[in-house]
Write an enzyme that holds these catalytic residues in place. Structure first.
Site, PDB file in Angstrom:
ATOM      1  N   GLU A 154      38.401  30.292  90.739  1.00 36.67           N
ATOM      2  CA  GLU A 154      38.782  29.968  92.119  1.00 36.67           C
ATOM      3  C   GLU A 154      38.057  28.738  92.625  1.00 36.67           C
ATOM      4  OE1 GLU A 154      41.172  31.234  93.669  1.00 36.67           O
ATOM      5  OE2 GLU A 154      41.547  33.211  92.831  1.00 36.67           O
ATOM      6  N   ASP A 159      49.144  33.525  84.806  1.00 38.69           N
ATOM      7  CA  ASP A 159      50.139  32.528  85.206  1.00 38.69           C
ATOM      8  C   ASP A 159      49.778  31.068  84.972  1.00 38.69           C
ATOM      9  OD1 ASP A 159      48.161  32.792  87.078  1.00 38.69           O
ATOM     10  OD2 ASP A 159      49.477  33.096  88.790  1.00 38.69           O
ATOM     11  N   GLU A 169      55.297  41.033  97.570  1.00 31.62           N
ATOM     12  CA  GLU A 169      54.301  40.740  96.549  1.00 31.62           C
ATOM     13  C   GLU A 169      54.729  41.270  95.178  1.00 31.62           C
ATOM     14  OE1 GLU A 169      50.259  39.451  95.384  1.00 31.62           O
ATOM     15  OE2 GLU A 169      51.808  38.838  96.796  1.00 31.62           O
ATOM     16  N   GLU A 175      54.351  30.248  95.693  1.00 28.95           N
ATOM     17  CA  GLU A 175      55.004  30.034  94.395  1.00 28.95           C
ATOM     18  C   GLU A 175      56.508  29.793  94.497  1.00 28.95           C
ATOM     19  OE1 GLU A 175      51.131  31.694  93.939  1.00 28.95           O
ATOM     20  OE2 GLU A 175      52.869  32.548  94.994  1.00 28.95           O
ATOM     21  N   THR A 228      47.318  24.027  90.006  1.00 37.32           N
ATOM     22  CA  THR A 228      47.896  25.302  90.422  1.00 37.32           C
ATOM     23  C   THR A 228      47.611  25.623  91.880  1.00 37.32           C
ATOM     24  OG1 THR A 228      48.176  27.606  89.719  1.00 37.32           O
ATOM     25  CG2 THR A 228      45.919  26.750  89.805  1.00 37.32           C
TER      26      THR A 228
END
EC number: 3.2.1.-
Length: 641
Positions: free
Chosen positions: A203, A341, A459, A526, A626
């Site tokens: 992160e 991902d 979600e 996304e 990302t």
């Protein structure tokens, strides 16, 4: 004697009649009105509707003039590194290849279409400004704003995650004063200490390091590079393990300790955590000409490439791996959602960032894409069979025994990035079939938005997969059986009233969606990310309508007195008595007091860019990490085709 006026031809002059004068007056009025309307309609209603070059000049007019100093209590360049590796794997040194064009060649529009698009872009910027001004007032320098009560919280190191994560959004949207105010605040961030004992390497890399590098790439503000180097040096210590694979979490104080013990590599870490650091460390290496940053991630890439065809599902890697033993077979579960991902996402993006000079990323993408297409993609069974032909979704897979691959039609909002991944890679590697897959996957996620009562995808959800992508008629019997399995106690009551929708909690079912496993919407980006990419590579204006409908639904459902908050239940209807959450009766009850930094860093940025002109962060000149941070691509020999 009175003279008679004559024309040159000898005909007597006759004054205009009143009717002729009236017609001439109307003609003159119409001409002036049309001219005024033409000038007015040609004028942009968005003050920032200028070329990217002009925007860049405006935003960077003061870059570096203040010579801000970076405040730092500890110089991370002096931190110990026990398990050194030499020599370093160098960055590719050849001139970048002339890669295929990604963006569409034209984006034609009428004046009316342009004005509508610009008005939509202004609406997105206004929504961002509202969130940002609340962050400035109630959470300045903290990681997150609490959007319902106006408080703040620290969740990612306490270094101002929203502040750093949103730097490039401020620059892109033209908030000049806010941007340089934020740069000054970033200069004062002390990466030498944290109130949290450990920080997430993944992160911190994608949000902080990615945010600093992107803002520097855009603004050329020197202090941003200084902060990126300090943070990069700290994160580089995460690779100081017994086999130089990265840690999940880094203990900051221990990392400073010259006499610390050796760190063992991780025995259980997520696949995204080991494979999603490549773009940020590569860009840091490119800017600083320090090969050690590239070396750290290049060694991980070599490990992935060597293992790709020896996993339980060749071509893919499981969601959890053993980095210490370099084992990729301890888990039987495979996904393109949480825990995995962005590693897949980075394969084509790394190919672009390195100018096509390292073939390993295209090869890993090609192998993975073929397996994903074979086992994970499915057409959903929906009431509109004609519409269903253009929809695809990506499920998860597992292997209960060797050679047995089973697909689970369980979907995550996180997997909606895959449409953009296929579309981008399809253009980059000249594979039109993958572009088509990308379009169908993107439209699948758009359909999941439209199908929900709120107009927003949840979600996690489950769909009814078709046995074939070619022919898949709606089967009401199968649907009724699915309802009976999920809600056996309520099925009889619903059938007696001849109602297709149950009325209680989990049984509030939508045709084609037998289960909504997690009904929340976390302000995720996304889906709009893929819509943005597919619009840029195709020029198809239908994506603009998708984007506006999505934005309108999210804005309506998530707005709070201060900003925007996560939504508890995208199927919630205030007019109905039931809910999955006790005590929920109004729209306000349906909003959580949480707004992650990706709302301003990613979601609103992608909405803004989809309504911008094609030269605003062109995909032929920039590549996004990302966390939606654009990095400048190296220039090719001829500047691109």
């Amino acid at each position: 004697m009175r003279r008679i006026k004559v024309h040159r031809g000898g005909r007597p002059y006759q004054p205009m009649s009143r009717q002729h004068k009236r017609a001439l007056a109307w003609l003159l009025f119409g001409t002036l009105t049309f001219g005024a309307y033409y000038i007015w309609s040609a004028r942009p209603i968005d003050p920032f509707a200028v070329s990217f070059e002009s925007h860049q000049t405006y935003m960077n007019a003061e870059a570096g003039s203040s010579r801000l100093k970076s405040l730092q209590s500890y110089d991370w360049r002096q931190a110990p590194f026990i398990n050194k590796i030499e020599p370093h794997i160098p960055l590719p040194s050849s001139r970048p290849k002339d890669l295929p064009r990604i963006q569409a060649e034209s984006f034609s529009e009428t004046n009316a279409q342009r004005r509508r698009r610009e008005a939509q872009r202004v609406a997105v910027r206004d929504e961002f400004q509202r969130s940002w001004e609340s962050y400035r007032e109630y959470a300045w320098g903290q990681d997150e704003l609490m959007p319902v009560h106006g408080g703040s919280k620290d969740t990612f190191g306490g270094w101002g995650a929203t502040l750093v994560d949103s730097l490039d959004t401020l620059w892109i949207m033209g908030f000049n004063e806010y941007f340089y105010e934020a740069v000054e605040a970033v200069a004062a961030i002390d990466f030498g200490k944290s109130d949290l004992k450990t920080i997430s390497v993944f992160e911190t890399t994608i949000r902080y390091l990615g945010g600093l590098l992107s803002a520097y790439d855009l603004s050329h503000e020197p202090v941003l590079l200084e902060k990126a180097i300090q943070l990069g040096e700290m994160l580089y210590r995460a690779f100081d393990t017994t086999n130089n694979t990265p840690l999940n979490f880094l203990d900051i104080e221990d990392a400073k300790n010259t006499y610390r013990s050796e760190w063992p590599a991780e025995t259980n870490m997520c696949f995204a955590c080991i494979g999603s650091l490549t773009m940020e460390f590569t860009r840091l290496a490119q800017i600083t000409a320090q090969p050690k940053y590239f070396d750290a991630v290049a060694r991980v890439t070599m490990l992935l490439a060597e293992s790709q065809n020896s996993t339980r599902i060749p071509g893919l890697w499981p969601t959890n791996i053993n980095a210490a033993k370099a084992q990729f077979n301890q888990s039987r579960f495979y996904s393109l959602g949480a825990l995995a991902d962005s590693t897949y996402e980075y394969f084509p993006k790394m190919a672009a960032l390195l100018g096509g000079l390292d073939p390993v990323y295209e090869q890993m993408y090609t192998n993975a894409a073929a397996t994903i297409d074979k086992y994970m993609l499915f057409r959903p069974r929906v009431p509109d069979e004609k519409l269903g032909r253009d929809l695809l979704f990506c499920g998860d897979v597992h292997t209960p025994r060797p050679g047995d691959v089973r697909m689970d039609p369980d979907l995550q909002h996180l997997t909606c990035f895959i449409g953009g991944m296929f579309g981008l890679a399809g253009r980059l590697f000249e594979n039109e079939y993958h572009v088509d897959l990308g379009a169908k996957l993107t439209k699948g996620c758009v359909y999941a938005y439209v199908a929900m009562p709120s107009g927003i995808m949840p979600e996690q959800l489950t769909m009814m997969p078709c046995p074939s992508r070619i022919n898949c008629p709606w089967n009401q019997t199968l649907w009724q059986e699915a309802k009976m399995r999920i809600c056996p106690g309520l099925y009889q009551a619903a059938s007696e009233t001849d109602s297709d929708t149950d009325t209680e909690g989990e049984c509030n079912m939508i045709p084609g969606f037998p289960s909504i496993r997690d009904p929340r919407y976390l302000l995720r980006p996304e889906a709009i990310e893929s819509v943005f990419i597919l619009y840029r590579i195709t020029g198809d204006r239908s994506y603009l309508e998708y984007a506006w409908n999505m934005f309108s639904a999210i804005r309506h459902a998530s707005r709070t007195p201060y900003a925007n908050g996560q939504i508890r239940d995208v199927t919630f209807d205030p007019s109905r008595a039931s809910s999955r959450f006790d005590g929920m009766a109004t729209r306000e009850d349906n909003i959580e007091d949480k707004m992650e930094s990706f709302w301003t860093a990613e979601t609103l940025k992608y909405f803004y860019l989809v309504f911008s002109t094609s030269d605003m962060i062109s995909l032929d000149e920039w590549v996004f990490n990302t966390e939606a941070h654009p990095f400048r691509r190296p220039k090719a020999r001829r500047g691109g085709r």
